[in-house]
Design an enzyme around this catalytic site. Structure first.
Site, PDB file in Angstrom:
ATOM      1  N   ASP A   1      38.507  -1.728 -20.069  1.00  0.00           N
ATOM      2  CA  ASP A   1      38.521  -2.596 -21.249  1.00  0.00           C
ATOM      3  C   ASP A   1      37.770  -3.860 -20.903  1.00  0.00           C
ATOM      4  O   ASP A   1      37.628  -4.190 -19.739  1.00  0.00           O
ATOM      5  CB  ASP A   1      39.955  -3.055 -21.540  1.00  0.00           C
ATOM      6  CG  ASP A   1      40.778  -1.985 -22.192  1.00  0.00           C
ATOM      7  OD1 ASP A   1      40.182  -1.053 -22.735  1.00  0.00           O
ATOM      8  OD2 ASP A   1      42.014  -2.106 -22.157  1.00  0.00           O
TER       9      ASP A   1
ATOM     10  N   ASP B   1      46.208   4.248 -26.474  1.00  0.00           N
ATOM     11  CA  ASP B   1      45.471   4.544 -25.244  1.00  0.00           C
ATOM     12  C   ASP B   1      46.163   5.601 -24.398  1.00  0.00           C
ATOM     13  O   ASP B   1      45.569   6.140 -23.471  1.00  0.00           O
ATOM     14  CB  ASP B   1      45.328   3.267 -24.400  1.00  0.00           C
ATOM     15  CG  ASP B   1      44.394   2.254 -25.045  1.00  0.00           C
ATOM     16  OD1 ASP B   1      43.488   2.692 -25.781  1.00  0.00           O
ATOM     17  OD2 ASP B   1      44.567   1.048 -24.822  1.00  0.00           O
TER      18      ASP B   1
ATOM     19  N   ASP C   1      45.739  -0.418 -22.728  1.00  0.00           N
ATOM     20  CA  ASP C   1      46.951  -1.219 -22.886  1.00  0.00           C
ATOM     21  C   ASP C   1      47.741  -0.879 -24.139  1.00  0.00           C
ATOM     22  O   ASP C   1      48.934  -1.089 -24.200  1.00  0.00           O
ATOM     23  CB  ASP C   1      46.630  -2.725 -22.840  1.00  0.00           C
ATOM     24  CG  ASP C   1      45.444  -3.089 -23.695  1.00  0.00           C
ATOM     25  OD1 ASP C   1      45.084  -2.289 -24.585  1.00  0.00           O
ATOM     26  OD2 ASP C   1      44.865  -4.175 -23.494  1.00  0.00           O
TER      27      ASP C   1
HETATM   28  P1  ATP Z   1      39.128  -4.581 -25.415  1.00  0.00           P
HETATM   29  O1  ATP Z   1      39.216  -3.249 -26.102  1.00  0.00           O
HETATM   30  O2  ATP Z   1      38.078  -4.650 -24.421  1.00  0.00           O
HETATM   31  O3  ATP Z   1      40.436  -5.101 -24.944  1.00  0.00           O
HETATM   32  P2  ATP Z   1      39.135  -6.201 -27.774  1.00  0.00           P
HETATM   33  O4  ATP Z   1      40.333  -6.983 -27.484  1.00  0.00           O
HETATM   34  O5  ATP Z   1      38.009  -6.924 -28.379  1.00  0.00           O
HETATM   35  O6  ATP Z   1      38.535  -5.550 -26.524  1.00  0.00           O
HETATM   36  P3  ATP Z   1      40.528  -4.928 -29.852  1.00  0.00           P
HETATM   37  O7  ATP Z   1      41.763  -5.641 -29.490  1.00  0.00           O
HETATM   38  O8  ATP Z   1      40.569  -3.508 -30.253  1.00  0.00           O
HETATM   39  O9  ATP Z   1      39.496  -4.984 -28.693  1.00  0.00           O
HETATM   40  O10 ATP Z   1      39.834  -5.785 -31.009  1.00  0.00           O
HETATM   41  C1  ATP Z   1      38.793  -5.270 -31.776  1.00  0.00           C
HETATM   42  C2  ATP Z   1      38.329  -6.301 -32.751  1.00  0.00           C
HETATM   43  O11 ATP Z   1      39.377  -6.639 -33.623  1.00  0.00           O
HETATM   44  C3  ATP Z   1      37.905  -7.618 -32.112  1.00  0.00           C
HETATM   45  O12 ATP Z   1      36.558  -7.608 -31.783  1.00  0.00           O
HETATM   46  C4  ATP Z   1      38.176  -8.616 -33.202  1.00  0.00           C
HETATM   47  O13 ATP Z   1      37.105  -8.681 -34.100  1.00  0.00           O
HETATM   48  C5  ATP Z   1      39.357  -8.023 -33.925  1.00  0.00           C
HETATM   49  N1  ATP Z   1      40.609  -8.623 -33.448  1.00  0.00           N
HETATM   50  C6  ATP Z   1      41.057  -8.729 -32.197  1.00  0.00           C
HETATM   51  N2  ATP Z   1      42.237  -9.321 -32.147  1.00  0.00           N
HETATM   52  C7  ATP Z   1      42.579  -9.611 -33.407  1.00  0.00           C
HETATM   53  C8  ATP Z   1      43.705 -10.218 -34.048  1.00  0.00           C
HETATM   54  N3  ATP Z   1      44.746 -10.650 -33.347  1.00  0.00           N
HETATM   55  N4  ATP Z   1      43.685 -10.353 -35.374  1.00  0.00           N
HETATM   56  C9  ATP Z   1      42.665  -9.906 -36.091  1.00  0.00           C
HETATM   57  N5  ATP Z   1      41.584  -9.318 -35.578  1.00  0.00           N
HETATM   58  C10 ATP Z   1      41.522  -9.170 -34.251  1.00  0.00           C
END
Ligand code: ATP
Length: 889
Positions: A333, A635, A631
């Protein structure tokens, strides 16, 4: 309420008021600390009593069930039938000591693994004294209010009083594998356990939605505690390598059996007595069996596990220790693993205007633009960020901290920089309904009454919001036609600078009471928030080390492709001209296409967690050994499919941790690299031990065989052989388990899992040392006899040759490729303690009258020692030359 009343109550058929009254609980602000203390005194900690595993007697008995040990027992029995009491006694004694060592070591390894598994914290969100807190699940008492979200493992039995899209897997309790939808309605009293949808039971897991419940039972009084089915099993100590060694031992046993029969037959044919030939056969069997091997393997693995734990990687399943050493691809990730997960808003875009934000971290010191007026779209953007938010900002010890998602924490910080107070705003415009964030949906929404207008606020990935936006707010807060291109350009330029970009939008919903969970239509676009999340400095170094070690590192993230690519570049993960593939690109590929793509592409963005499984399978189909991090609750399948599933200790859900082989205590990518390094080290040390130990066994076997064939007396007796095997394995061989990792270990390519444990060079080395042992001990034995010395003296010399050569050879085995000098004479102090202890033991064996009597040895003089050591040095040099010749080749 007392414990029995609590246990017998049918909570599912009580309405919420009655349940609250019985538990003296308050749903809106939870218990006070004094109430918690009182209840803890009555109910104890929320912990289930572990089910007793196999009893110690059974576990000890199982040690005797190994085929090699059975042979020893057989030899001992026949020896005692022949009236050789001392020999039989020592054989039984040694077998017993061996079993006890195995028993203790296994117990220790199991306990260490179980303790590590327990050290993975299981936390829950609890409402106490009106505050949301993260607490260890053991701290819960009846009456506590627990908040649940997707991925949580239910910490105690709960009567739900809020359930929004909440679904649970309860297979561990009811056997039902499909998810059960939860609600908070009253149910009839005779509802079966599996249908009590207004309850959440300890040990089951939430796979979607949000909910809240009040604790009705804890620890052993929960439904699961009562049937105690969920108690962690004792960890499995078998690994692919130990299984292969078990197969090898069985083959060895057959070979030893055949040789023993042959020895017996040849001797008889020659006219020797059946008794002396039987003793020779016993000596052969006892000698050729590597008694110390199973214990040494367990110990080496256990040491590896504890070394990994020190470097913040907790092994949950022992085979992972070995597999780590073969890992060829690590899929990680981005957020929180490769980056710090310390979000700071750097840029805002609202009403067509871009504004920068100053300040660092979570401290709300800093400014929005220079003289920027906070009004219109910008004000709305900040307000939406505060309201559509589950995080909290606290100042603890002069340090600002975020409880909850750092992305949301950053939104609270930027709002404070504009002078907003989130507490006041959240009270002024309370949340009427909400759709939680989820990596598949990629947005979050909340419903509020804002100055008489009912509005839904949305924040999330731009791709999820912009296509559904019909209008946008301008700088003065007036609705105008949405300028899609301009917004996309602004988002792109933020992402290319490595910023994580969130879109913010709103929707007038008339008088709707709840939010529509389907994709929103007719949104009013408000703005963009760009936040930095810098790469972890240790991850940059770790990625470099992995690549040097022939391990590809791939980023699999839910974030935007440009953001992902920019961070990947900063981490040194990309190849020249590399682009990122997105989840939709992946969806368009068939399995063949995907297999081709995963060979070269290192950055996968906007990946839906369910696509991770496909990626793992494609990589595995290409012959890769895949480590994959995760996480979230979605997953889990990918973590199970991967050769090494890795969950995050801090940010990971309980579901992900349960599915993983390894858990990172600080979520840092560097711990994966460290674990790979340790995994390679453990494997090396196991191979070193095997390479060191087998020549003793083969050498002894050869000596006996040669003596029988040559028709001479045995140069070593079965008892002396047992002495050599047991003492050298414990005091010499085992010290290899403490061998530090070789410096060049991360400059080698990964070990293909199918390669044999010993390559041709090592097999040759084992043969060579076995022959050297034969030549040395048999040769010096014959020399002693020829010089007219006693049989006991000659045998003592033969025994000492074995021990001295093994001690010298130990230094050769500290590295299988580098010279003993290059390894550094003192880099593993354990070796020296072992050698000194061994020297003392040999002195006792040679000079102590009691030992002389027991083991049929006799004191020897300086000349003998000189010969023994001269041969030891010779053997050491020969092996050194062999190593050098091999290295040159
Ligand atoms: P990784 O998968 O590497 O942990 P990540 O945290 O960016 O990366 P996700 O958590 O799936 O992956 O988030 C995907 C997208 O969703 C982000 O790029 C963001 O645009 C949006 N996002 C992330 N967190 C939030 C939140 N708390 N509320 C609303 N949108 C969110």
């Amino acid at each position: 309420m007392d414990k029995t009343a609590q246990q017998s109550t049918a909570w599912h058929c009580l309405d919420l008021e009655t349940a609250a009254a019985r538990l003296e609980a308050r749903f809106d602000d939870g218990l006070r600390e004094d109430e918690v203390l009182e209840r803890r005194a009555v109910h104890g900690e929320n912990r289930m009593t572990p089910k007793a595993g196999k009893g110690p007697i059974l576990r000890l008995a199982l040690q005797f069930g190994q085929p090699l040990v059975l042979v020893l027992l057989l030899a001992g029995t026949v020896t005692s039938l022949l009236g050789e009491w001392v020999d039989a006694g020592v054989i039984f004694g040694v077998t017993l000591i061996n079993a006890v060592i195995g028993f203790i070591q296994e117990g220790r390894a199991e306990n260490a693994l179980a303790a590590l598994a327990r050290s993975i914290k299981s936390e829950v969100t609890v409402l106490r004294g009106g505050c949301k807190q993260r607490l260890s699940s053991t701290a819960l008492v009846p009456g506590d209010v627990v908040l649940l979200t997707a991925g949580d493992k239910v910490p105690a039995d709960l009567r739900l009083f809020l359930a929004k899209d909440l679904r649970a897997i309860e297979a561990m309790l009811t056997g039902e594998s499909t998810a059960v939808a939860k609600h908070d309605d009253v149910l009839p009293e005779d509802t079966s356990l599996a249908d009590r949808c207004n309850m959440a039971y300890a040990g089951t897991v939430m796979i979607s939605g949000q909910g809240a419940g009040v604790v009705v039972a804890t620890g052993d009084r929960t439904e699961t505690g009562r049937i105690s089915r969920l108690i962690a099993d004792t960890p499995d100590l078998a690994t692919p390598l130990t299984r292969r060694m078990a197969v090898f031992s069985n083959w060895l046993l057959i070979a030893i059996g055949l040789l023993a029969v042959l020895t017996f037959a040849v001797g008889l044919g020659r006219g020797e007595s059946a008794f002396s030939m039987f003793m020779a056969a016993v000596a052969l069997a006892v000698g050729a069996i590597p008694e110390g091997l199973p214990a040494a393997m367990t110990i080496t693995l256990a040491i590896g596990v504890s070394r990994m734990a020190k470097r913040r990687a907790i092994i949950r399943k022992l085979p992972a220790v070995e597999t780590l050493g073969s890992t060829t691809v690590i899929c990680s990730d981005k957020t929180g693993t490769l980056t710090e997960n310390q979000m700071t808003v750097r840029e805002l875009y609202a009403g067509g205007l871009r504004t920068t934000v100053s300040g660092n971290g979570y401290a709300p010191g800093g400014k929005i633009g220079e003289g920027t007026k906070i009004g219109g779209a910008l004000r709305e953007c900040l307000l939406a960020g505060v309201l559509c938010n589950d995080a909290a900002l606290h100042k603890a010890n002069r340090h600002w901290e975020v409880v909850g998602d750092p992305t949301e924490g950053a939104l609270l910080v930027v709002a404070r920089k504009a002078g907003f107070d989130e507490g006041t705003l959240q009270k002024l415009f309370p949340r009427l309904d909400g759709i939680p964030f989820d990596s598949t949906r990629q947005y979050m929404a909340t419903l509020h009454d804002i100055e008489g207008v009912r509005l839904a606020y949305y924040k999330g990935a731009l791709e999820q919001l912009l296509p559904h936006s019909r209008s946008m707010l301008d700088a003065d807060g007036l609705a105008v036609a949405v300028r899609q291109k301009e917004i996309e350009l602004a988002a792109r330029s933020m992402a290319e600078a490595g910023l994580r970009v969130l879109g913010v939008a709103r929707l007038g919903v008339g008088s709707a009471q709840v939010l529509d969970p389907s994709a929103p239509e007719g949104l009013e676009f408000i703005g963009l928030v760009g936040m930095v999340d810098p790469p972890r400095p240790k991850a940059i170094a770790a990625v470099r080390t992995c690549r040097a070690a022939g391990i590809e590192v791939k980023m699999i993230t839910g974030d935007h492709a440009f953001t992902a690519l920019s961070i990947a570049r900063q981490l040194g993960m990309t190849n020249n001209g590399e682009t990122a593939l997105t989840g939709s690109d992946l969806a368009a590929l068939d399995d063949e296409g995907l297999r081709a793509v995963v060979r070269t592409v290192n950055v996968f963005a906007r990946v839906d967690p369910t696509q991770k499984l496909r990626l793992v399978r494609a990589l595995q189909a290409n012959g890769e050994v895949v480590a994959m991090t995760g996480d979230g609750v979605n997953d889990a399948p990918a973590l199970k499919q991967a050769d090494i599933g890795i969950a995050m200790g801090l940010s990971g859900t309980e579901v992900a941790k349960d599915a993983a082989d390894m858990v990172l205590t600080d979520d840092d990518f560097a711990a994966i690299e460290a674990a790979v390094e340790e995994g390679r080290g453990v494997y090396d040390n196991l191979v070193k031990f095997i390479t060191w130990t087998l020549p003793t066994n083969f050498g002894e076997g050869l000596v006996i065989l040669a003596a029988v064939l040559a028709g001479t007396t045995l140069p070593i007796t079965p008892l002396q052989i047992l002495w050599i095997n047991m003492t050298t394995a414990v005091f010499l061989g085992l010290m290899l388990a403490f061998e530090p990792i070789e410096r060049a270990i991360m400059h080698r390519p990964p070990r293909p899992p199918a390669t044999p444990i010993l390559d041709a060079a090592l097999v040759w080395r084992i043969v060579l040392v076995s022959l050297l042992l034969l030549a040395g001990s048999f040769g010096l034995f014959l020399l002693e006899m020829a010089q007219g010395n006693s049989l006991a003296e000659a045998r003592t010399v033969a025994v000492n040759v074995f021990v001295v050569v093994e001690a010298m050879y130990l230094f050769n085995c500290r590295s299988l490729t580098h010279s003993a000098r290059r390894v550094g004479l003192f880099s593993n102090p354990a070796i020296w303690y072992g050698v000194l202890t061994m020297a003392l033991l040999q002195a006792l064996l040679t000079y102590l009258p009691l030992m002389n009597r027991l083991f049929a040895t006799a004191p020897i003089g300086g000349r003998e020692w000189l010969e023994i050591f001269a041969f030891g040095v010779l053997a050491f040099l020969v092996v050194g030359i062999d190593k050098r010749l091999h290295a040159q080749r």
